[in-house]
Design an enzyme around this catalytic site. Structure first.
Site, PDB file in Angstrom:
ATOM      1  N   SER A  18      29.873 -52.811  35.269  1.00 63.08           N
ATOM      2  CA  SER A  18      28.483 -53.294  34.937  1.00 63.08           C
ATOM      3  C   SER A  18      27.403 -52.052  35.172  1.00 63.08           C
ATOM      4  CB  SER A  18      28.191 -54.365  36.206  1.00 63.08           C
ATOM      5  OG  SER A  18      27.443 -55.051  35.696  1.00 63.08           O
ATOM      6  N   ASP A  25      19.309 -55.853  33.406  1.00 63.59           N
ATOM      7  CA  ASP A  25      18.881 -55.996  34.591  1.00 63.59           C
ATOM      8  C   ASP A  25      16.970 -55.913  34.596  1.00 63.59           C
ATOM      9  OD1 ASP A  25      21.326 -56.027  35.536  1.00 63.59           O
ATOM     10  OD2 ASP A  25      21.347 -54.069  36.008  1.00 63.59           O
ATOM     11  N   HIS A  27      28.749 -57.165  30.382  1.00 69.35           N
ATOM     12  CA  HIS A  27      28.605 -58.575  30.480  1.00 69.35           C
ATOM     13  C   HIS A  27      27.822 -59.224  29.113  1.00 69.35           C
ATOM     14  CE1 HIS A  27      28.701 -58.597  34.843  1.00 69.35           C
ATOM     15  NE2 HIS A  27      27.865 -57.596  34.743  1.00 69.35           N
TER      16      HIS A  27
END
Lengths: 253, 253
Positions: free
Chosen positions: A141, A156, A178
């Site tokens: 990630s 993010d 993701h």
């Protein structure tokens, strides 16, 4: 903190020896229904086969947990493959620690927090050099995001202001971890992931690899290979996005 | 471009006359199944009742469209309420244009692109002062985000690097536009919106208002009121998130 000094980090300047790279760059640490890192343990054991001790970079602090707490969580999993995990925050001289490390794992969390910490501690350049010198590196990630040329395709929230969006540049493109396909039933009017990446390409020519959860990139020397069960979605400026199959070599980007 | 100079903008320094504020701060420009701005036209006509000409700030450039194209799109809607919309990019002196404006609309798009442009053109401070001096202001999405104390709870990708994350601060909290409830059926392991805002609160004490699509804040003098059909979700550091009803006065934050 002097932002001007921190901004001296310039990817592309040091000698790049692509022939020695050893990385696993994973979309996520945890797949739906699975345990932390469990789908990756075989690959991890292979990546870190020549060392018993791995340095953990806990700075992305998912949910704001402490460095110790995060390191403990990850160490439990590494114990299963008989590896000791040591938090980078416990070293008096983290630059030296990275230079002599035999393996590094950077966990997920918030990419802005991670990148800010790496700049503040002046670790971006040493980590980049160590990877090009053959340091086995695992990222998940946020820890994968920083392998790209910049963090500009992170998902993010910008909860802290880093001195730069430039990241390690140990692969010649950006990542979107993701990666999420548009939901055709959605009534939400916010941008889809694909729309966001298209907006990035109004500002940059850097290709983006959308890595679905359960996918990872395995970098072995000069080769970058898509691993896992899923296709990845490739975004290049001025082209229609397209899919590539698992085990595809993606050195063409 | 000198980042140091641009960073001189310091919300909180100028005289703040909250008693003269006139704003509509909307989650989205378009609700599902609707046309651009159509659900807001009555409110817009009321906000801009004392002027026939409104300045449009097109800098957020959704999908990278040009300033002219974006202004044309928005102008068509304003024509329906007999208002002329003029792009701020067409003024030789945009600072002066904001100082003498009788109404401003900032459209959505990418908040990083919008904020970078406002700093580059040194418009953040003049726009802030104009709003505190009574300038009627409409924002949607990115144009709403910038009304908060910072853009740090945007959903947008960091596709450009702004000189600061500080924004207008004409309301004493941050916004999360296009607020989206967690999907209980999701198998996606990326963070939910709520998790992201909780991460923001590991770094900041600033409250966050999650504005669902179809909701807006109506700021009239000293009052900030939630409008539209939906509840809003309030996030305060150290508290459980909670819901407030439409027509609630949210001066308590």
């Amino acid at each position: 903190m002097n932002h001007a000094d921190e901004n001296k980090f310039e990817p592309g300047q040091p000698t790049e020896n692509h022939a020695t790279r050893q990385l696993i760059i994973a979309s996520t640490s945890t797949v739906f229904g699975g345990e932390y890192l469990d789908y990756l343990t075989d690959e991890m054991a292979q990546l870190f086969k020549d060392t018993d001790e791995i340095i953990f970079i806990p700075f992305a602090r998912p949910g704001g947990i402490s460095h110790d707490e995060y390191t403990d969580r990850a160490a439990k999993i590494f114990k299963k493959i008989n590896k000791k995990l040591v938090g980078l925050h416990t070293f008096k001289n983290p630059i030296e620690a990275l230079k002599t490390a035999k393996g590094v794992f950077t966990g997920g969390g918030n990419t802005f927090v991670l990148v800010s910490s790496l700049y503040r501690l002046q670790l971006m350049q040493p980590l980049r050099e160590a990877i090009f010198n053959g340091l086995p590196y695992l990222g998940t990630s946020a820890g994968s995001n920083i392998c790209g040329l910049s963090m500009q395709t992170t998902n993010d929230m910008p909860i802290v202001y880093p001195p730069s969006f430039k990241t390690l540049g140990v692969i010649p493109f950006n990542l979107n971890p993701h990666y999420l396909d548009p939901n055709p039933d959605s009534k939400h009017m916010g941008e889809t992931r694909e729309t966001r990446i298209a907006e990035f390409h109004t500002q940059s020519t850097v290709p983006v690899v959308g890595l679905r959860e359960g996918s990872w990139l395995r970098v072995i020397n000069n080769k970058i290979i898509l691993k896992g069960k899923f296709k990845a979605r490739i975004f290049e400026q001025g082209k229609q996005p397209y899919e590539i199959e698992p085990d595809t070599l993606i050195n063409f980007l």
